[in-house]
Design an enzyme around this catalytic site. Structure first.
Site, PDB file in Angstrom:
ATOM      1  N   THR A   1     -38.074 -38.714 -16.816  1.00  0.00           N
ATOM      2  CA  THR A   1     -37.484 -38.520 -15.493  1.00  0.00           C
ATOM      3  C   THR A   1     -35.972 -38.334 -15.530  1.00  0.00           C
ATOM      4  O   THR A   1     -35.433 -37.409 -14.915  1.00  0.00           O
ATOM      5  CB  THR A   1     -37.837 -39.717 -14.595  1.00  0.00           C
ATOM      6  OG1 THR A   1     -39.251 -39.810 -14.505  1.00  0.00           O
ATOM      7  CG2 THR A   1     -37.246 -39.549 -13.207  1.00  0.00           C
TER       8      THR A   1
ATOM      9  N   ASP B   1     -33.690 -44.195  -8.235  1.00  0.00           N
ATOM     10  CA  ASP B   1     -32.229 -44.181  -8.385  1.00  0.00           C
ATOM     11  C   ASP B   1     -31.787 -43.122  -9.384  1.00  0.00           C
ATOM     12  O   ASP B   1     -30.816 -42.410  -9.166  1.00  0.00           O
ATOM     13  CB  ASP B   1     -31.706 -45.567  -8.777  1.00  0.00           C
ATOM     14  CG  ASP B   1     -32.390 -46.186  -9.992  1.00  0.00           C
ATOM     15  OD1 ASP B   1     -32.942 -45.444 -10.824  1.00  0.00           O
ATOM     16  OD2 ASP B   1     -32.368 -47.429 -10.115  1.00  0.00           O
TER      17      ASP B   1
END
Length: 558
Positions: free
Chosen positions: A92, A175
């Site tokens: 990610t 985040d």
């Protein structure tokens, strides 16, 4: 048929103003794109960059003819079905670091979600890609979010450097997605914090985020009944046993107050898109004299893929629901009257669970075995060589570090033993050393599908952070051993099912076309920069501009 439409329900709950609610109240389906007009030649007023976490090219191909909402609109633009996160570390954080920087992970510095810094002052030497490890008392699980590890500017930063009036906004379910797409200079940056959207400490929460958190809290407080299965999803609903778990027939029913189930459902993307729509409206993005940019990280597909696999009723419902939420989102943008340019892609792909592969004509798919535990291998090597300590850090299907306390002779002996043991394992494709990777020439603008494994590794390799060994597993080996917990499938491999993602560009008035050849996600920044006439020195990035003009014109040379 009832599919979840969380964005529409959050708008109805008062997150946005009545002017934004009108197009969604007036009809069940999203507004259809306007009739084609002359191809736009002026810069768009708003760039909307969307990343759908774990949205592989395989998923896109499976559902593209079933989409009727937001994805259908994007299919009426420039379609690149073979975009590539061309590097090896298909996780990610590295993936998101490429999308709006134009740079591969070797340049962004984000070579993995986590790495080991054995010189770090704290006891926990594992470093999370979006943390500030210098904060006292922090660790890689309980950290302060930071952009300090991203080494290059994003498109938003470049835009703001060129014109400080530019507004840069980033919203995501994770985040690391928000930080890596937003960059170091953001006006608003928000991600899901577990019970609501949060940001850096000390940042003032604007009214729209307060409204979003209140609306989402009210939604989570209500139980979510099981979604009805349309015929398409009924055909994919089949129970699959994975250890002690059964997946494949889920319908996202949720008890009141269950935030974990909310995050792993289509509701989650609806909340992120609703907040993005609210910020666009409240901040009047795209209505100033310069071009603004908002990046949106939709994370639910990744959570669904990890939790249930990339097939089954769960992923089918997720795809159809996300399609509707995107349609609702675009309808809100249409209501603003702003000329906006969309790009949608993914940070990485993913593969389905081995157990379902086995009954879907792929019997060689398997799970990582227990003999590939790097900690255990390191202990065995240490005992054989008479060396105390961990010897090896990290894991297979990625980077492995030697203990920094080893002498040169010990390192050489450990390396020989580690390579021999790992290479002998039937699930390991190969083992690369740091020296091999660094001796490999960086790939140029060639078809990323043709890159060697070493070239893929080189595109990921940061000498300051990457490991001493890189260990790719063989194709279709799922790096999630039994017994499984909440995660049954994963990604992160060197292989194209994790590397290949769609890249879709849409703007009102553009002539649609499809280009099937391989391109890279690092091509997105120079492509968008050309549309807004923002110069980007070629030596600072790895990407190349993609011509979005379907005719004799060239959007890269305006």
């Amino acid at each position: 048929m009832r599919l979840v439409r969380p964005l529409a329900s959050l708008i109805a709950a008062g997150l946005l103003s009545s002017t934004a609610m009108a197009p969604l109240r007036a009809q069940e389906a999203p507004a259809a794109p306007a009739a084609p007009a002359a191809a736009p030649t002026t810069p768009p007023k708003l760039i909307v960059a969307i990343s759908v976490d774990q949205f592989s090219a395989n998923l896109f191909a499976e559902y593209r003819n079933r989409f009727t909402g937001g994805f259908a609109r994007l299919l009426d633009g420039a379609v690149f079905p073979s975009g590539y996160q061309s590097h090896a570390a298909t996780e990610t954080c590295p993936g998101h670091s490429t999308i709006l920087t134009g740079s591969r992970p070797y340049r962004t510095g984000i070579m993995a979600n986590d790495w080991y810094d054995q010189k770090a002052a704290r006891a926990d030497k594992k470093i999370y890609c979006a943390e500030d490890e210098t904060v006292p008392g922090s660790n890689s699980d309980d950290y302060t979010v930071s952009d300090r590890h991203l080494k290059v500017p994003t498109l938003g930063e470049r835009m703001k450097n060129a014109n400080p009036a530019t507004r840069v906004v980033s919203v995501a379910g994770k985040d690391r997605a928000a930080v890596m797409m937003g960059g170091h200079k953001v006006d608003e940056l928000w991600w899901w914090g577990g019970k609501g959207f949060v940001s850096y400490a000390g940042r003032t929460m604007p009214a729209v985020v307060q409204r979003a958190n209140a609306a989402v809290a009210a939604q989570i407080a209500r139980a979510q009944p099981a979604l009805e299965l349309p015929a398409l999803c009924q055909a994919r609903s089949q129970p699959i046993q994975v250890g002690t778990r059964t997946v494949g027939t889920g319908r996202f029913e949720r008890a009141a107050g269950d935030t974990n189930a909310f995050r792993r459902s289509p509701e989650f993307d609806g909340a992120v898109l609703a907040l993005a729509a609210g910020l666009i409206q409240d901040m009047k993005l795209g209505q100033g004299e310069t071009t603004d940019i908002i990046s949106v990280g939709a994370s639910a597909t990744d959570y669904v893929g990890h939790g249930f696999g990339t097939e089954g009723s769960e992923m089918c419902l997720q795809m159809l629901s996300l399609d509707r939420s995107l349609g609702d989102f675009f309808a809100v943008l249409d209501a603003t009257g702003v000329d906006y340019q969309v790009v949608l892609t993914a940070d990485h792909g993913g593969q389905d669970i081995a157990e379902r592969h086995a009954i879907h004509a792929m019997p060689d798919a398997t799970r990582q075995g227990g003999t590939l535990d790097v900690k255990v291998i390191g202990q065995e090597i240490g005992r054989k060589l008479g060396i105390a300590g961990p010897v090896l850090l990290g894991g297979v299907n990625g980077d492995i570090w030697y203990d920094i306390k080893l002498t040169a002779a010990q390192r050489a002996a450990v390396e020989r033993e580690a390579i021999a043991r790992l290479s002998a394992n039937p699930q390991v494709e190969t083992v690369f050393t740091r020296a091999q990777v660094l001796a490999t020439r960086m790939p140029g603008h060639t078809d990323p599908q043709t890159w060697s494994l070493l070239e893929r590794a080189r595109a990921s390799f940061d000498p300051e952070r990457s490991g001493d060994l890189l260990v790719p597993l063989k194709p279709r080996v799922t790096p999630v051993p039994l017994p499984v917990g909440s995660t049954v499938a994963s990604h992160g491999s060197f292989w194209d099912y994790d590397r290949r993602v769609p890249m879709l560009f849409w703007r009102k008035g553009m002539t649609p076309f499809e280009q099937p050849l391989g391109v890279e996600t690092v091509d997105i920044l120079p492509t968008l920069a050309a549309l807004i006439h923002l110069p980007v020195p070629a030596g600072e990035i790895d990407g190349r501009c993609l011509d979005l003009d379907a005719g004799p014109g060239d959007s890269c040379r305006r």
